[in-house]
Design a protein around this motif. Structure first.
Motif, mmCIF file in Angstrom:
data_model
loop_
_atom_site.group_PDB
_atom_site.id
_atom_site.type_symbol
_atom_site.label_atom_id
_atom_site.label_comp_id
_atom_site.label_asym_id
_atom_site.label_seq_id
_atom_site.Cartn_x
_atom_site.Cartn_y
_atom_site.Cartn_z
ATOM 1 N N LEU A 68 -107.144 22.762 -87.274
ATOM 2 C CA LEU A 68 -107.469 23.846 -88.207
ATOM 3 C C LEU A 68 -107.573 23.343 -89.645
ATOM 4 O O LEU A 68 -108.437 23.792 -90.405
ATOM 5 C CB LEU A 68 -106.412 24.942 -88.109
ATOM 6 N N ALA A 69 -106.716 22.391 -90.012
ATOM 7 C CA ALA A 69 -106.755 21.859 -91.377
ATOM 8 C C ALA A 69 -108.069 21.163 -91.670
ATOM 9 O O ALA A 69 -108.604 21.261 -92.784
ATOM 10 C CB ALA A 69 -105.595 20.892 -91.601
ATOM 11 N N THR A 70 -108.632 20.458 -90.663
ATOM 12 C CA THR A 70 -109.885 19.739 -90.859
ATOM 13 C C THR A 70 -111.109 20.655 -90.727
ATOM 14 O O THR A 70 -112.244 20.161 -90.746
ATOM 15 C CB THR A 70 -110.006 18.576 -89.852
ATOM 16 N N GLY A 71 -110.876 21.944 -90.615
ATOM 17 C CA GLY A 71 -111.970 22.906 -90.633
ATOM 18 C C GLY A 71 -111.838 23.867 -91.796
ATOM 19 O O GLY A 71 -112.762 24.046 -92.584
ATOM 20 N N ILE A 72 -110.649 24.449 -91.934
ATOM 21 C CA ILE A 72 -110.431 25.468 -92.955
ATOM 22 C C ILE A 72 -110.403 24.873 -94.357
ATOM 23 O O ILE A 72 -111.072 25.366 -95.278
ATOM 24 C CB ILE A 72 -109.135 26.243 -92.658
ATOM 25 N N ALA A 73 -109.618 23.802 -94.563
ATOM 26 C CA ALA A 73 -109.525 23.199 -95.896
ATOM 27 C C ALA A 73 -110.877 22.667 -96.389
ATOM 28 O O ALA A 73 -111.261 22.934 -97.537
ATOM 29 C CB ALA A 73 -108.466 22.096 -95.905
#
Length: 259
Positions: A68-73
């Motif tokens: 999720l971090a490598t998509g949302i951020a």
């Protein structure tokens, strides 16, 4: 007194504008820089809760926080680069009386600030996930850096396009944030293109953002499926965005200064 070279002058201008932008952006809030972490963290927690209802702990071999971090951020980074460009000229118009400050400088400074802040945010999330006990490994750091750089340049190219449009035609510019909102749901921020039906995959593959996010994710999992995305397509979209953005800026910077 020694006369400064053009490069030294340019570096001094960029540094001064960067410090000014940091104080304006973060200094006026009590939370300051913490908000750069809290905004994506809140969204990551929401989608982690949604995945927990489906009893999924990993996606494509990645633990949920990293996935999720490598998509949302990165998506929030892309969105901020574009939206911050909309007011770049208006917010710095009083500085253009100094001949050392060019119209291009506020665009560059806002982009550099977002790039640095987001890169730190991404590292904090990835290291934080490892620190609290999730299995995190880096299998291809070069792929991550290449995807991040291409995403950054693609975002900058679009920021020039939208910045020119918004400065010259403010009425049209009001629709730009509206256009950006639904992008989050079609860019693979909280899902993998590999999990979508074949017909939807063909449509999603036109979106260069999903290529960037999936390629970044491949750096953290052995055998992550990147058959539907490619550096070539992301690179082509980046070059087009930069070319069009620089061309539009070059053709209209005097008009932007006079508006």
């Amino acid at each position: 007194m020694l006369q400064r070279t053009p490069l030294q002058i340019q570096k001094a201008v960029i540094y001064s504008l960067l410090v000014r932008e940091m104080k304006t952006r973060f200094g006026s809030y009590r939370m300051g820089y913490a908000w750069a972490l809290l905004e994506p963290l809140f969204q990551i927690m929401v989608f982690m809760a949604m995945y927990s209802f489906r009893d999924r702990a990993t996606v494509g071999g990645l633990v949920l926080p990293v996935f999720l971090a490598t998509g949302i951020a990165p998506f929030l980074y892309f969105k901020k680069v574009v939206t911050q460009s909309l007011g770049a000229v208006a917010a710095n118009r009083n500085l253009f009386i100094y001949r050392q400050v060019r119209v291009f400088d506020p665009f560059l400074v806002r982009f550099l600030l977002e790039m640095m802040v987001n890169f730190v945010v991404l590292l904090v999330f990835i290291v934080g996930a490892w620190h609290i006990g999730y299995e995190v490994k880096v299998v291809n750091s070069l792929a991550f850096l290449n995807a991040y750089i291409l995403l950054s340049l693609f975002s900058f190219g679009l920021s020039l396009i939208f910045g020119v449009v918004n400065t010259l035609y403010p009425e049209v510019g009001k629709f730009i944030p509206v256009i950006l909102r639904p992008l989050m749901f079609i860019s693979g921020t909280f899902f993998s293109i590999n999990d979508m039906p074949r017909g939807i995959q063909d449509i999603l593959a036109w979106n260069p953002l999903i290529h960037a996010f999936e390629l970044m994710r491949s750096a953290f999992a052995d055998g992550y499926n990147t058959s539907l995305v490619s550096f070539e397509y992301l690179g082509m979209c980046t070059m087009v965005a930069l070319f069009v953005g620089m061309l539009m800026f070059r053709a209209n910077w005097r008009r932007m200064l006079a508006v």
